[in-house]
Design an enzyme around this catalytic site. Structure first.
Site, PDB file in Angstrom:
ATOM      1  N   HIS A   1     -17.533  22.012  14.273  1.00 44.23           N
ATOM      2  CA  HIS A   1     -18.808  22.196  15.226  1.00 44.23           C
ATOM      3  C   HIS A   1     -19.925  22.963  15.346  1.00 44.23           C
ATOM      4  O   HIS A   1     -20.141  23.876  15.084  1.00 44.23           O
ATOM      5  CB  HIS A   1     -17.841  22.622  16.086  1.00 44.23           C
ATOM      6  CG  HIS A   1     -18.103  22.490  18.021  1.00 44.23           C
ATOM      7  ND1 HIS A   1     -18.953  23.384  18.688  1.00 44.23           N
ATOM      8  CD2 HIS A   1     -17.226  21.505  18.866  1.00 44.23           C
ATOM      9  CE1 HIS A   1     -18.686  22.700  20.189  1.00 44.23           C
ATOM     10  NE2 HIS A   1     -17.899  21.134  19.947  1.00 44.23           N
TER      11      HIS A   1
ATOM     12  N   ASP B   1     -11.727  16.712  18.610  1.00 51.83           N
ATOM     13  CA  ASP B   1     -11.364  15.453  18.292  1.00 51.83           C
ATOM     14  C   ASP B   1     -10.043  14.408  17.560  1.00 51.83           C
ATOM     15  O   ASP B   1     -10.330  13.856  17.022  1.00 51.83           O
ATOM     16  CB  ASP B   1     -12.635  14.538  18.178  1.00 51.83           C
ATOM     17  CG  ASP B   1     -13.309  14.320  19.342  1.00 51.83           C
ATOM     18  OD1 ASP B   1     -14.428  15.113  19.130  1.00 51.83           O
ATOM     19  OD2 ASP B   1     -13.281  13.770  20.581  1.00 51.83           O
TER      20      ASP B   1
HETATM   21  C1  SDX Z   1     -17.330  16.956  20.083  1.00 47.87           C
HETATM   22  O1  SDX Z   1     -21.323  20.100  21.654  1.00 47.87           O
HETATM   23  C2  SDX Z   1     -19.967  19.765  21.732  1.00 47.87           C
HETATM   24  O2  SDX Z   1     -19.731  20.487  22.229  1.00 47.87           O
HETATM   25  C3  SDX Z   1     -19.691  18.639  21.945  1.00 47.87           C
HETATM   26  C4  SDX Z   1     -17.999  18.520  21.772  1.00 47.87           C
HETATM   27  C5  SDX Z   1     -17.965  18.593  23.288  1.00 47.87           C
HETATM   28  O3  SDX Z   1     -16.401  18.727  24.087  1.00 47.87           O
HETATM   29  O4  SDX Z   1     -19.259  18.192  23.869  1.00 47.87           O
HETATM   30  O5  SDX Z   1     -16.920  19.901  21.113  1.00 47.87           O
HETATM   31  C6  SDX Z   1     -17.346  17.089  20.998  1.00 47.87           C
HETATM   32  O6  SDX Z   1     -19.003  16.233  19.924  1.00 47.87           O
HETATM   33  C7  SDX Z   1     -17.320  17.868  18.440  1.00 47.87           C
HETATM   34  C8  SDX Z   1     -17.326  17.180  17.493  1.00 47.87           C
HETATM   35  C9  SDX Z   1     -17.285  15.926  17.432  1.00 47.87           C
HETATM   36  N1  SDX Z   1     -17.529  14.954  15.905  1.00 47.87           N
HETATM   37  C10 SDX Z   1     -17.034  15.161  14.620  1.00 47.87           C
HETATM   38  O7  SDX Z   1     -16.053  15.611  14.425  1.00 47.87           O
HETATM   39  C11 SDX Z   1     -17.755  14.413  13.616  1.00 47.87           C
HETATM   40  C12 SDX Z   1     -17.788  15.495  11.809  1.00 47.87           C
HETATM   41  N2  SDX Z   1     -18.305  16.603  12.507  1.00 47.87           N
HETATM   42  C13 SDX Z   1     -19.485  17.035  12.113  1.00 47.87           C
HETATM   43  O8  SDX Z   1     -20.654  15.954  11.897  1.00 47.87           O
HETATM   44  C14 SDX Z   1     -20.458  18.026  11.883  1.00 47.87           C
HETATM   45  O9  SDX Z   1     -19.589  19.301  12.461  1.00 47.87           O
HETATM   46  C15 SDX Z   1     -20.996  17.959  13.876  1.00 47.87           C
HETATM   47  C16 SDX Z   1     -21.723  16.371  14.110  1.00 47.87           C
HETATM   48  C17 SDX Z   1     -19.909  18.340  14.895  1.00 47.87           C
HETATM   49  C18 SDX Z   1     -21.469  19.332  14.187  1.00 47.87           C
HETATM   50  O10 SDX Z   1     -23.141  19.092  13.033  1.00 47.87           O
HETATM   51  P1  SDX Z   1     -24.020  20.343  13.110  1.00 47.87           P
HETATM   52  O11 SDX Z   1     -23.563  22.221  13.979  1.00 47.87           O
HETATM   53  O12 SDX Z   1     -25.484  20.353  13.256  1.00 47.87           O
HETATM   54  O13 SDX Z   1     -23.077  20.614  11.857  1.00 47.87           O
HETATM   55  P2  SDX Z   1     -24.505  21.069  10.455  1.00 47.87           P
HETATM   56  O14 SDX Z   1     -24.294  19.696  10.491  1.00 47.87           O
HETATM   57  O15 SDX Z   1     -25.774  21.613  10.221  1.00 47.87           O
HETATM   58  O16 SDX Z   1     -23.309  20.703   9.056  1.00 47.87           O
HETATM   59  C19 SDX Z   1     -23.423  22.685   8.585  1.00 47.87           C
HETATM   60  C20 SDX Z   1     -23.016  22.192   7.266  1.00 47.87           C
HETATM   61  C21 SDX Z   1     -23.115  21.381   6.494  1.00 47.87           C
HETATM   62  O17 SDX Z   1     -23.108  21.897   5.123  1.00 47.87           O
HETATM   63  P3  SDX Z   1     -24.524  22.635   3.974  1.00 47.87           P
HETATM   64  O18 SDX Z   1     -25.485  21.679   4.042  1.00 47.87           O
HETATM   65  O19 SDX Z   1     -24.516  23.684   4.462  1.00 47.87           O
HETATM   66  O20 SDX Z   1     -24.163  22.475   2.561  1.00 47.87           O
HETATM   67  O21 SDX Z   1     -21.370  22.158   6.926  1.00 47.87           O
HETATM   68  C22 SDX Z   1     -21.426  20.506   6.643  1.00 47.87           C
HETATM   69  C23 SDX Z   1     -22.185  19.991   6.502  1.00 47.87           C
HETATM   70  O22 SDX Z   1     -22.973  19.402   5.973  1.00 47.87           O
HETATM   71  N3  SDX Z   1     -20.326  20.168   7.464  1.00 47.87           N
HETATM   72  C24 SDX Z   1     -19.253  18.760   7.321  1.00 47.87           C
HETATM   73  C25 SDX Z   1     -18.569  18.686   8.653  1.00 47.87           C
HETATM   74  N4  SDX Z   1     -19.303  19.277   9.190  1.00 47.87           N
HETATM   75  C26 SDX Z   1     -20.280  20.089   8.927  1.00 47.87           C
HETATM   76  N5  SDX Z   1     -18.667  19.032   5.709  1.00 47.87           N
HETATM   77  C27 SDX Z   1     -18.266  18.107   5.883  1.00 47.87           C
HETATM   78  N6  SDX Z   1     -16.986  17.308   6.871  1.00 47.87           N
HETATM   79  C28 SDX Z   1     -18.223  17.907   8.312  1.00 47.87           C
HETATM   80  N7  SDX Z   1     -17.176  17.025   9.381  1.00 47.87           N
END
Ligand code: SDX
Length: 429
Positions: free
Chosen positions: A306, A364
Site C-alpha cells: 500500500h 483487498d
Molecule cells: C487500494 O491509496 C489508497 O488508499 C488505495 C486503497 C483505497 O482504499 O482507496 O487503499 C485501495 O487500492 C489498495 C491497494 C490494492 N492494490 C493491490 O493490492 C495491488 C498490489 N499492490 C501493489 O501494486 C502496490 O503495493 C501498490 C500499488 C498498492 C502501492 O504501490 P507503490 O506505493 O507505488 O509501491 P511501489 O510500487 O513503489 O513498491 C515499493 C516496492 C517495490 O520494490 P522495489 O522496487 O523497492 O524493490 O515494493 C514492491 C515493489 O516492487 N511491491 C510489491 C508489491 N507491492 C509493492 N512486490 C510484490 N507484490 C506487491 N504487491
C-alpha cells in the site's frame, strides 16, 4: 495559517516558504509561491510527498495502521454503526442523532429508483461486458438526467446529488449483475435496509424472492463501511480533479469509477481471487511468492502492499475477522481459498522481501473471499467497492467545491521533449 517557515536557497537568493500544520499528520510546505518566486517546479510523479488539498474527512496514519473517519476509529465504526450512519458522518461531519438518522434514511429511500429510461443503457452493452465498464457509462449518464438541476455552488443541490448517488448506486450495481446473467432487473423495496436491499436486488428472481441471512447482511454492511473513504487515493483524487473544473458530480464520480477499476487500485479485490484460484494449492505458494519477488516477472502479490500503510491495513484485519464470521455462519470453515489466503499471508509476512518493504495485506486481500462466500461473482467485486466508495467520493467532492481556496487543478511537468524546430513542407521531408 503558517506558524513556522523553512528556507530554500536558490543561487544567491534565500526564499522563505511557510510550513502549515494540520490537526494530525505531517506538516506541509506551502509551495504555492515557489514558481512565481524561483521559476522552479517541484517534481513528484506519484504524489508520494504531495498534499493536494486540505481535508477534514479521513485521516490515515500508515506507519501505525490507523484509519479515522471524521476522527472516529474505523474499528469502532465497523462495530457500532451501519453504512448509512457512516455515510451521514462522512457527509455532515458528525454522527446522526436518532431523528437525523430517520430523516436521512427516509431521504435515501425516496431516491433508490432509477429513471426507467436509464435501464435501456444496459441493453447497449454485451452481456459479458465488465460491470465496471457498464457502471462508468450509466453513472456518467445520470448527468443527463439531472444536469439542469445541479447548481454546484448550492449546498442544497450538492446534498441532493449526494443523496441520489448513495441511493441509486446499489440499484445500478445490482442491475449490472442481473444484466450479465440475462435476468430481469429486481426493483428496490422501500422497507428494506440498505445492504439488505442490495443483496435482494442481486439474488432475488421474479419467481423466487430472496430473504437475506442477517449475518450476511451485517457482513456486507461492514464491507461497505470499510471501503467508504480513504483520504486522497487515486480515484478520490480523480474525482477532485474532475470536480475542480466545475464538472457535474455524476460525471466526476464516473471518472472515479474508471480510475478505481485499475488492478493496482480497486480492481485488486477481483485480482486477489483470480490469483488465489491460479495458485490453487498451498504447495504452490512458494512459487508465486518467488515470482512476486522477481523483478523480471511482472507478477505482484495482489492484495499486498500500500502506498500509505507501511503496517497492517486496519481494514484488512476487520475483513479477515468478517471472513471468519461469514464462513462460520455458512459452515464453510474449510473454505479452501480462505485457508490458502491465510497461509499465503503467513508465508509472505515471514519473508524478508515483504518485511523489508513493509508489504502487508491491504483491504483487498480478504474482501474478495467474503464477497465470494456471500455468493457474489468475482467480476462484481470492484463494482461493490465503487458502490461503497461513492459516499467518499461525493463527500470529498462536496468539501472541495465548498473550499474557498478551490482552483482548477492544473499540474505542470518536467518537459524532456524536442526543443523548438521549424516545420518543413511534406514535399521537402
Ligand atoms: C487500494 O491509496 C489508497 O488508499 C488505495 C486503497 C483505497 O482504499 O482507496 O487503499 C485501495 O487500492 C489498495 C491497494 C490494492 N492494490 C493491490 O493490492 C495491488 C498490489 N499492490 C501493489 O501494486 C502496490 O503495493 C501498490 C500499488 C498498492 C502501492 O504501490 P507503490 O506505493 O507505488 O509501491 P511501489 O510500487 O513503489 O513498491 C515499493 C516496492 C517495490 O520494490 P522495489 O522496487 O523497492 O524493490 O515494493 C514492491 C515493489 O516492487 N511491491 C510489491 C508489491 N507491492 C509493492 N512486490 C510484490 N507484490 C506487491 N504487491
Amino acid at each position: 495559517m503558517a506558524d513556522k517557515t523553512i528556507y530554500l536557497q536558490v543561487d544567491e537568493a534565500r526564499h522563505e516558504l511557510p510550513l502549515l500544520s494540520g490537526s494530525l499528520g505531517p506538516d506541509v510546505i506551502d509551495i504555492r509561491r515557489l514558481y512565481a518566486e524561483t521559476g522552479l517546479f517541484t517534481y513528484d510523479p506519484g504524489f508520494t510527498s504531495t498534499a493536494s488539498c486540505r481535508s477534514s474527512i479521513t485521516y490515515v496514519d500508515g506507519d501505525n495502521g490507523i484509519l479515522l473517519y471524521r476522527g472516529y476509529p474505523i474499528e469502532q465504526l465497523a462495530e457500532k454503526c451501519d453504512f448509512l450512519e457512516v455515510c451521514y458522518l462522512l457527509l455532515q461531519g458528525e454522527l446522526p442523532k436518532g431523528s437525523e438518522m430517520r430523516n436521512f434514511v427516509t431521504s435515501i429511500s425516496q431516491h433508490v429508483m432509477v429513471h426507467e429510461q436509464l435501464t435501456r443503457f444496459y441493453s447497449g452493452f454485451r452481456r459479458d461486458a465488465h460491470p465496471m465498464a457498464i457502471l462508468v457509462g450509466v453513472v456518467g449518464a445520470l448527468s443527463a438526467f439531472y444536469h439542469e438541476v445541479i447548481d454546484i455552488n448550492s449546498k442544497e443541490d450538492r446534498y441532493l446529488s449526494a443523496i441520489r448517488l448513495i441511493a441509486k448506486m446499489p440499484t445500478l450495481v445490482a442491475m449490472c449483475y442481473k444484466y450479465s446473467i440475462g435476468m430481469p432487473f429486481i426493483y428496490p423495496k422501500r422497507k428494506l435496509g440498505y445492504a439488505e436491499n442490495f443483496l435482494r436486488m442481486m439474488m432475488a428472481d421474479p419467481y423466487d424472492d430472496y430473504i437475506a441471512n442477517p449475518v450476511l447482511v451485517r457482513a456486507l454492511d461492514r464491507i461497505l463501511i470499510l471501503h467508504a473513504d480513504h483520504e486522497q487515493n487515486a480515484s478520490t483524487s480523480t474525482v477532485r480533479l474532475a470536480g475542480s473544473s466545475g464538472a457535474n458530480p455524476y460525471a466526476c464520480v464516473a471518472a472515479g469509477i474508471a480510475c478505481l477499476w485499475g488492478a493496482a487500485h480497486g480492481g485488486a479485490n477481483e485480482a486477489v481471487l483470480n490469483m488465489l484460484e491460479e495458485i490453487g494449492d498451498v504447495s504452490r505458494i512458494g512459487e508465486y511468492v518467488n515470482r512476486a519477488k522477481d523483478k523480471n516477472d511482472p507478477f505482484r502479490l495482489m492484495g499486498f502492499g500500500h502506498r500509505v500503510y507501511k503496517n497492517y491495513d486496519p481494514r484488512a484485519k476487520l475483513m479477515r475477522q468478517t471472513c471468519h464470521e461469514v464462513l462460520s455462519a455458512l459452515n464453510l470453515h474449510d473454505d479452501r481459498l480462505f485457508k490458502l489466503a491465510m497461509e499465503l499471508e503467513r508465508i509472505a509476512l515471514e519473508d524478508d522481501y515483504f518485511v523489508q518493504r513493509k508489504l502487508y495485506p491491504n483491504v483487498d486481500f480478504y474482501s474478495g473471499i467474503v464477497l465470494r462466500a456471500l455468493g457474489i461473482p468475482t467480476e462484481m467485486f470492484t463494482a461493490i467497492f465503487a458502490l461503497a466508495r461513492s459516499i467518499g467520493w461525493i463527500a470529498q467532492w462536496d468539501e472541495m467545491i465548498s473550499d474557498p481556496e478551490l482552483r482548477i487543478g492544473r499540474p505542470r511537468q518536467l518537459y524532456q521533449g524536442v526543443i523548438t524546430r521549424d516545420v518543413t513542407n511534406i514535399s521537402a521531408r
